[in-house]
Enzyme design. Structure first.
Site, PDB file in Angstrom:
ATOM      1  N   ASN A  71     -19.625  67.371  12.311  1.00 34.61           N
ATOM      2  CA  ASN A  71     -18.375  67.003  11.624  1.00 34.61           C
ATOM      3  C   ASN A  71     -17.205  66.593  12.510  1.00 34.61           C
ATOM      4  O   ASN A  71     -16.044  66.733  12.126  1.00 34.61           O
ATOM      5  CB  ASN A  71     -17.930  68.129  10.679  1.00 34.61           C
ATOM      6  CG  ASN A  71     -18.876  68.279   9.495  1.00 34.61           C
ATOM      7  OD1 ASN A  71     -19.726  67.408   9.257  1.00 34.61           O
ATOM      8  ND2 ASN A  71     -18.748  69.360   8.748  1.00 34.61           N
ATOM      9  N   ARG A  83     -25.172  61.709   3.145  1.00 37.19           N
ATOM     10  CA  ARG A  83     -24.675  61.249   1.852  1.00 37.19           C
ATOM     11  C   ARG A  83     -23.473  62.048   1.347  1.00 37.19           C
ATOM     12  O   ARG A  83     -22.913  61.725   0.309  1.00 37.19           O
ATOM     13  CB  ARG A  83     -25.787  61.271   0.813  1.00 37.19           C
ATOM     14  CG  ARG A  83     -26.377  62.627   0.562  1.00 37.19           C
ATOM     15  CD  ARG A  83     -27.382  62.555  -0.577  1.00 37.19           C
ATOM     16  NE  ARG A  83     -28.022  63.845  -0.759  1.00 37.19           N
ATOM     17  CZ  ARG A  83     -29.214  64.146  -0.283  1.00 37.19           C
ATOM     18  NH1 ARG A  83     -29.891  63.263   0.383  1.00 37.19           N
ATOM     19  NH2 ARG A  83     -29.727  65.344  -0.481  1.00 37.19           N
ATOM     20  N   ASN A  88     -13.906  63.143  10.335  1.00 37.79           N
ATOM     21  CA  ASN A  88     -12.925  63.234  11.414  1.00 37.79           C
ATOM     22  C   ASN A  88     -13.128  62.148  12.475  1.00 37.79           C
ATOM     23  O   ASN A  88     -13.026  62.403  13.669  1.00 37.79           O
ATOM     24  CB  ASN A  88     -12.975  64.628  12.058  1.00 37.79           C
ATOM     25  CG  ASN A  88     -12.628  65.718  11.077  1.00 37.79           C
ATOM     26  OD1 ASN A  88     -11.610  65.647  10.387  1.00 37.79           O
ATOM     27  ND2 ASN A  88     -13.484  66.728  10.957  1.00 37.79           N
ATOM     28  N   THR A 100     -14.805  76.141   4.856  1.00 35.49           N
ATOM     29  CA  THR A 100     -13.424  76.460   5.214  1.00 35.49           C
ATOM     30  C   THR A 100     -12.597  76.614   3.945  1.00 35.49           C
ATOM     31  O   THR A 100     -12.571  75.698   3.121  1.00 35.49           O
ATOM     32  CB  THR A 100     -12.851  75.296   6.056  1.00 35.49           C
ATOM     33  OG1 THR A 100     -13.597  75.220   7.263  1.00 35.49           O
ATOM     34  CG2 THR A 100     -11.391  75.487   6.363  1.00 35.49           C
ATOM     35  N   HIS A 135     -21.252  75.414  15.548  1.00 36.37           N
ATOM     36  CA  HIS A 135     -20.788  74.233  14.806  1.00 36.37           C
ATOM     37  C   HIS A 135     -20.810  73.014  15.728  1.00 36.37           C
ATOM     38  O   HIS A 135     -19.871  72.773  16.472  1.00 36.37           O
ATOM     39  CB  HIS A 135     -19.382  74.489  14.284  1.00 36.37           C
ATOM     40  CG  HIS A 135     -18.944  73.551  13.194  1.00 36.37           C
ATOM     41  ND1 HIS A 135     -19.547  72.334  12.966  1.00 36.37           N
ATOM     42  CD2 HIS A 135     -17.956  73.659  12.259  1.00 36.37           C
ATOM     43  CE1 HIS A 135     -18.944  71.733  11.940  1.00 36.37           C
ATOM     44  NE2 HIS A 135     -17.978  72.527  11.491  1.00 36.37           N
ATOM     45  N   TYR A 154     -16.059  67.793  15.366  1.00 34.33           N
ATOM     46  CA  TYR A 154     -15.303  68.811  16.118  1.00 34.33           C
ATOM     47  C   TYR A 154     -15.727  68.811  17.589  1.00 34.33           C
ATOM     48  O   TYR A 154     -16.549  67.982  18.001  1.00 34.33           O
ATOM     49  CB  TYR A 154     -15.449  70.169  15.435  1.00 34.33           C
ATOM     50  CG  TYR A 154     -14.839  70.134  14.050  1.00 34.33           C
ATOM     51  CD1 TYR A 154     -13.461  69.973  13.902  1.00 34.33           C
ATOM     52  CD2 TYR A 154     -15.622  70.180  12.906  1.00 34.33           C
ATOM     53  CE1 TYR A 154     -12.883  69.889  12.640  1.00 34.33           C
ATOM     54  CE2 TYR A 154     -15.053  70.095  11.632  1.00 34.33           C
ATOM     55  CZ  TYR A 154     -13.676  69.948  11.509  1.00 34.33           C
ATOM     56  OH  TYR A 154     -13.116  69.851  10.264  1.00 34.33           O
TER      57      TYR A 154
END
Ligand code: FNR
Length: 375
Positions: free
Chosen positions: A184, A273, A241, A27, A181, A186
């Site tokens: 992370n 990591r 997040n 991003t 995706h 989302y």
């Protein structure tokens, strides 16, 4: 020449990669505003990083207006955005590169300032991100995360449909494939994980139910692209997040086993990591390696990402843990990263201050090795 295995060919779906140095999805928040269409600057950036037979995974791109939560990220839902992406793809193809688009819905990692009508962000459940994390607003300010609105069961088909349409849009833009995706913190990961998914319908509760939305989205992308041009990204041990499954092994074993028979282009793991969003240096000790844990149950192509050097990438592939490695931050600051790794040229360090937003600085102005003055 360094790293003979990293610089050996690899078949990914129908594509013959010339080497195994992929560019991770990154991003950069430099699309046109308010259209969120990629612009010529973005095409220059990707073209700089394209190599013949090299795989680039283009940055996460929201599939619909509710799936958006960072200022200036490119979308893939409007005609204008498709037109902008077509120029990016054409520039990469002109250099012989292969480019997939990462399809994204941020779910609760958003703020009402991004949402149509100023509504609350949507999520599997009304569970807010911890106050330790901060939201970004449309005009780039820092704010507290709000309590998201739990999606109604009958709204979920609309999310799947948006991913399907975005997959069609990516095809129309000329991409070579799409990556879902599922990492992370989302939306798709919010559904997967029990802390963010407290639903009692068929999309919540059991592992099978929590994995349902991801698998429906993957199926929708396959209907558009065929499985061999669809990849999936997961971060089983990630903490981005406010994500994190208390016991990831059973959940992700189910997911990987469900994806296995589909014949996907690849499965892409983020090693724990590194931090998911790259906002801070994280050096996790004694955390399990996703590629090591899940390789035994994944027969297809496995891409690993997260804190890799050339040496570590060569070793991971040599040891059979991965087939290719996606590089993030050092691909930002080294547009000619494959060549530098192959020849052992020194790497230009990255500047975190210019990761997100802005213009050429820290984006298209990193030199290739040959442009550097001799030391
Ligand atoms: C990321 N990362 C990321 N991941 C993802 O799945 N989609 C995305 O759009 C982004 N965006 C993004 C932006 C920036 C500026 C950074 C630094 C990171 C995570 C990225 O793909 C990668 O997994 C991590 O950066 C770890 O790899 P490196 O940087 O250690 O090679």
């Amino acid at each position: 020449m360094n790293f003979p295995i990293l610089f050996s060919p690899l078949k990914v779906g129908p594509y013959q990669l010339a080497h195994r140095v992929a560019m991770a999805p990154l991003t950069r928040m430099r699309a046109a505003r308010p259209s969120l269409a990629p612009r010529p600057l973005n095409a220059d950036y990707y073209a700089q990083r394209a190599t013949p037979g090299g795989l680039l995974i283009a940055e996460a791109s929201p599939v619909m207006a509710t799936g958006f939560g960072n200022p200036g990220v490119p979308g893939i839902w409007s005609e204008q955005q498709v037109e902008g992406w077509r120029k990016v793809v054409d520039a990469v193809h002109a250099k012989g590169g292969i480019i997939f688009l990462q399809l994204w819905h941020v779910g609760r990692v958003s703020h009402s300032s991004f949402q149509p009508g100023g509504a609350l962000p949507v999520a599997p459940s009304a569970v807010a991100i911890s106050s330790e994390f901060k939201a970004m607003t449309w005009d780039g300010k820092v704010a507290a995360y709000e309590m998201p609105r739990a999606l109604e069961t009958d709204e979920i088909a609309g999310i799947v449909a948006a991913f399907r349409q975005a997959a069609k849009n990516a095809l129309a833009a000329g991409f070579d494939g799409v990556e879902i995706h599922g990492a992370n913190g989302y939306l798709l990961e919010q559904f997967l994980q029990s802390r963010s998914n407290q639903r009692t319908d068929r999309y919540g509760g059991s592992i099978e139910n929590r994995a349902r939305l991801l698998l429906e989205v993957v199926q929708a992308a396959i209907e558009v692209w065929g499985a061999s041009r669809v990849g999936v990204r997961l971060s089983p041990y990630g903490v981005a997040n406010d994500s994190g499954e208390p016991d990831p092994m059973p959940l992700y074993t189910h997911v990987v086993n469900a994806l296995g028979p589909l014949g996907l282009a690849y499965l892409h793991f983020i090693e724990p990591r590194s931090s998911g969003a790259g906002r801070a240096e994280v050096n996790w000790q004694n955390v399990p390696s996703a590629m090591v844990l899940f390789r035994p149950i994944w027969q297809g192509v496995l891409i690993a990402a997260g804190g890799f050097s050339g040496e570590a990438a060569e070793a991971a592939i040599a040891d059979g843990h991965a087939d290719a490695v996606a590089f993030g931050r050092i691909f930002i600051s080294n547009p000619d990263l494959p060549r530098r790794l192959q020849h052992g040229f020194p790497l230009t360090p990255y500047n975190r201050a210019t990761f997100y937003g802005g213009e050429e600085a820290g984006y298209t102005d990193y030199p290739v090795y040959d442009e550097l003055a001799p030391a």
